[in-house]
Design a protein around this motif. Structure first.
Motif, short mmCIF file in Angstrom:
data_model
loop_
_atom_site.label_atom_id
_atom_site.label_comp_id
_atom_site.label_asym_id
_atom_site.label_seq_id
_atom_site.Cartn_x
_atom_site.Cartn_y
_atom_site.Cartn_z
N PRO A 323 0.91 -1.22 0.08
CA PRO A 323 0.10 -0.07 -0.26
C PRO A 323 0.98 0.92 -0.30
O PRO A 323 0.44 2.60 -1.22
CB PRO A 323 -1.16 -0.09 1.67
N GLU A 324 1.70 1.39 1.12
CA GLU A 324 2.88 2.46 0.80
C GLU A 324 3.80 2.81 -0.89
O GLU A 324 3.37 4.00 -1.10
CB GLU A 324 4.16 2.60 2.22
N ARG A 327 0.36 4.14 -2.26
CA ARG A 327 0.72 5.89 -1.90
C ARG A 327 1.16 7.06 -2.26
O ARG A 327 1.30 7.70 -3.19
CB ARG A 327 0.71 5.75 -0.65
N SER A 349 -7.00 -6.22 -3.97
CA SER A 349 -8.24 -6.04 -3.61
C SER A 349 -8.82 -6.11 -2.36
O SER A 349 -9.60 -5.28 -1.16
CB SER A 349 -8.80 -7.76 -3.77
N GLY A 350 -7.47 -5.91 -1.63
CA GLY A 350 -7.33 -5.27 0.27
C GLY A 350 -7.12 -4.43 -0.08
O GLY A 350 -7.46 -3.66 -0.20
N SER A 351 -5.97 -4.17 0.94
CA SER A 351 -5.81 -2.81 1.93
C SER A 351 -5.06 -2.00 0.59
O SER A 351 -4.55 -0.28 0.78
CB SER A 351 -4.20 -2.91 2.71
N GLN A 352 -4.49 -2.95 -0.23
CA GLN A 352 -4.72 -1.91 -1.73
C GLN A 352 -5.25 -1.52 -2.73
O GLN A 352 -4.20 -0.16 -3.36
CB GLN A 352 -3.16 -2.21 -2.77
N GLU A 354 -8.06 1.11 -1.68
CA GLU A 354 -7.96 2.80 -1.68
C GLU A 354 -6.68 3.63 -1.64
O GLU A 354 -6.94 4.32 -3.03
CB GLU A 354 -7.97 2.97 -0.10
N GLN A 381 -14.59 -4.74 -5.39
CA GLN A 381 -13.55 -4.00 -5.84
C GLN A 381 -13.98 -3.14 -6.69
O GLN A 381 -13.28 -1.96 -7.26
CB GLN A 381 -12.41 -4.54 -5.87
#
Length: 493
Positions: A323-324, A327, A349-352, A354, A381
């Motif tokens: 995720p980072e 971002r 599909s998960g924390s990635q 957003e 998603q």
């Protein structure tokens, strides 16, 4: 449709000996169309003579074989005919044997002499070809043989040096062809036939051979370096990258399957990575970077922060992004310049999800090509992403193959994408409705290998087509064909 000029030109070339005799009497302005017709119809005798007596400083395949006012056929989008390519090379060889003192006496070369033969831009689709066409590997070998033969052909008489010609090509090399191509590049140094490589693709080539080849290339010509299946690792990459960095005009760098060791860092590995980053900072014209199947988890900021200018094309397929990483990319200067983005093989599909949506939002104004194959995007998603995805108003290509989407999700995508008037191609997965006994969530390997119900899928295709017709978008291609070479090259965007 063909113009009257095109049809007349084709008729003139029916009798090749007569056409060759008539060339000195024809206006120079007809030569570009003569070349296209001769290349298209395999009029090899005329084609050879056209190259032999070409009256302009430049003969460019990209200019001559494209769609034109007289003929809508774009020959650059087809595999070149072996006969036509060989005729061009034979014409070039004959041209080299015109001494410079005689070139000015040739009727068609009175004021101009061919200085550059640009053979770049030929179709390179990687598909098996029929015997009548020439692959990029074949083109590389044919040009290389010409260079070697020219060097071995002996020297001219004093004062009768041949007119030098620069030949621009895209080169493909592997273990089998390396020695042959290296000899050709060496032969072209100081030769009247100077070989200049625009795009280099090296496959499964040892590190020392890659370095030796890079050292022979003209720094002013090279536009792209593409290294595939080389298993370089960070150590090998740190050896090769300074030789690549000397090409100051390099616009595209593709490093496929670079097996790094970022998950198990060592002192040597960290030193190699820092050295690699320092060399990446030397590029001043880089616009495309592909690091497919390289382990970049948590390191994307280090890689992209070293670059001097924003990228327009970024391929990070199967890079285990966190995720980072997403971002950082969304906040970086690169995001607002991206025309092409490939995140295939990264789980979104998960924390990635957003941060991925934030990245789409940042790139919405410029994005033309988005590849999301095997990203574990299910209906939930996709539907959550549609509001930002449809803001990409200039998007032309969307790749979603290998994602667990249902017919409901695909129909929602089709309806919502109606506002994207530039969209021309959507590569979608087989809907999960068409499988039987599918585990959930289905691994990408299952989606790619499991059998589908052909009858169900035929109904799906018919329904999607009807929706496209109903919404006035029958011109948009919705397909499951991932091998159709529909994805655009960065330089064609």
């Amino acid at each position: 449709m063909h113009t009257l000029v095109f049809l007349s030109t084709r008729q003139v070339l029916q009798c090749q000996p007569a056409a060759c005799q008539a060339l000195p009497l024809l206006p120079r302005e007809l030569f570009p169309l003569l070349f296209k017709v001769a290349f298209m119809d395999k009029k090899t005798v005329v084609l050879r003579e056209l190259v032999h007596t070409w009256p302009f400083p430049l003969l460019s395949f990209q200019q001559l074989l494209q769609e034109c006012a007289h003929c809508s056929r774009a020959l650059l989008q087809e595999r070149p005919s072996t006969e036509s390519m060989q005729a061009v090379i034979l014409g070039l060889t004959a041209r080299l044997h015109i001494p410079e003192t005689e070139a000015g006496t040739q009727p068609l070369c009175r004021k101009h002499a061919l200085r550059v033969l640009d053979m770049t831009g030929l179709l390179d689709d990687g598909v098996e070809q029929d015997p009548g066409t020439m692959s990029m590997w074949d083109c590389t070998a044919a040009v290389a043989r010409t260079c070697i033969a020219q060097q071995q052909g002996g020297t001219s008489e004093p004062g009768l040096a041949p007119v030098p010609v620069e030949v621009r090509v895209d080169l493909r090399v592997n273990r089998a062809s390396y020695a042959f191509l290296r000899e050709a590049l060496r032969s072209s140094v100081g030769s009247p036939l100077r070989l200049c490589c625009r795009d280099l693709r090296a496959e499964d080539l040892p590190m020392r051979n890659t370095v030796a080849l890079l050292q022979l290339l003209d720094a002013g010509c090279l536009r792209r370096v593409d290294l595939r299946f080389n298993n370089l690792g960070l150590r090998g990459l740190s050896v090769i990258i300074p030789h690549v960095a000397r090409f100051q005009h390099l616009a595209s760098l593709r490093l496929h399957y670079v097996h790094g060791d970022s998950r198990q860092p060592s002192v040597d590995g960290e030193d190699n990575f820092r050295y690699f980053l320092a060399q990446m900072g030397r590029f001043t014209c880089l616009r495309e970077l592909s690091m497919g199947s390289s382990l970049l988890s948590g390191r994307l900021d280090q890689l992209l922060s070293t670059l001097q200018n924003p990228l327009e094309s970024l391929e990070l397929a199967f890079c285990a992004l966190l995720p980072e990483d997403l971002r950082f990319l969304a906040r970086s200067p690169h995001a607002v310049h991206l025309k092409k983005l490939d995140l295939s093989g990264n789980d979104l599909s998960g924390s990635q999800l957003e941060p991925f949506q934030g990245l789409l939002q940042a790139a919405a104004a410029t994005l033309l090509h988005l590849e999301l194959t095997e990203c574990q995007l299910a209906d939930t998603q996709l539907l959550a992403t549609l509001p930002v995805l449809t803001r990409c108003a200039s998007l032309r290509y969307l790749g979603l193959y290998g994602n667990p989407l249902s017919m409901v999700g695909l129909k929602e995508l089709l309806r919502d994408s109606a506002a994207q008037t530039e969209l021309r191609t959507v590569v979608h997965p087989f809907p999960v409705d068409c499988y039987e006994g599918l585990p959930w969530p289905p691994p990408a390997s299952v989606l790619l290998e499991a059998s589908i119900n052909e009858e169900k899928f035929a109904r799906v295709e018919a329904e999607l087509h009807q929706l496209l017709v109903t919404t006035g978008r029958a011109h948009v291609l919705w397909t499951t064909d991932i091998y159709g070479r529909l994805a655009a090259d960065y330089f064609s965007l």
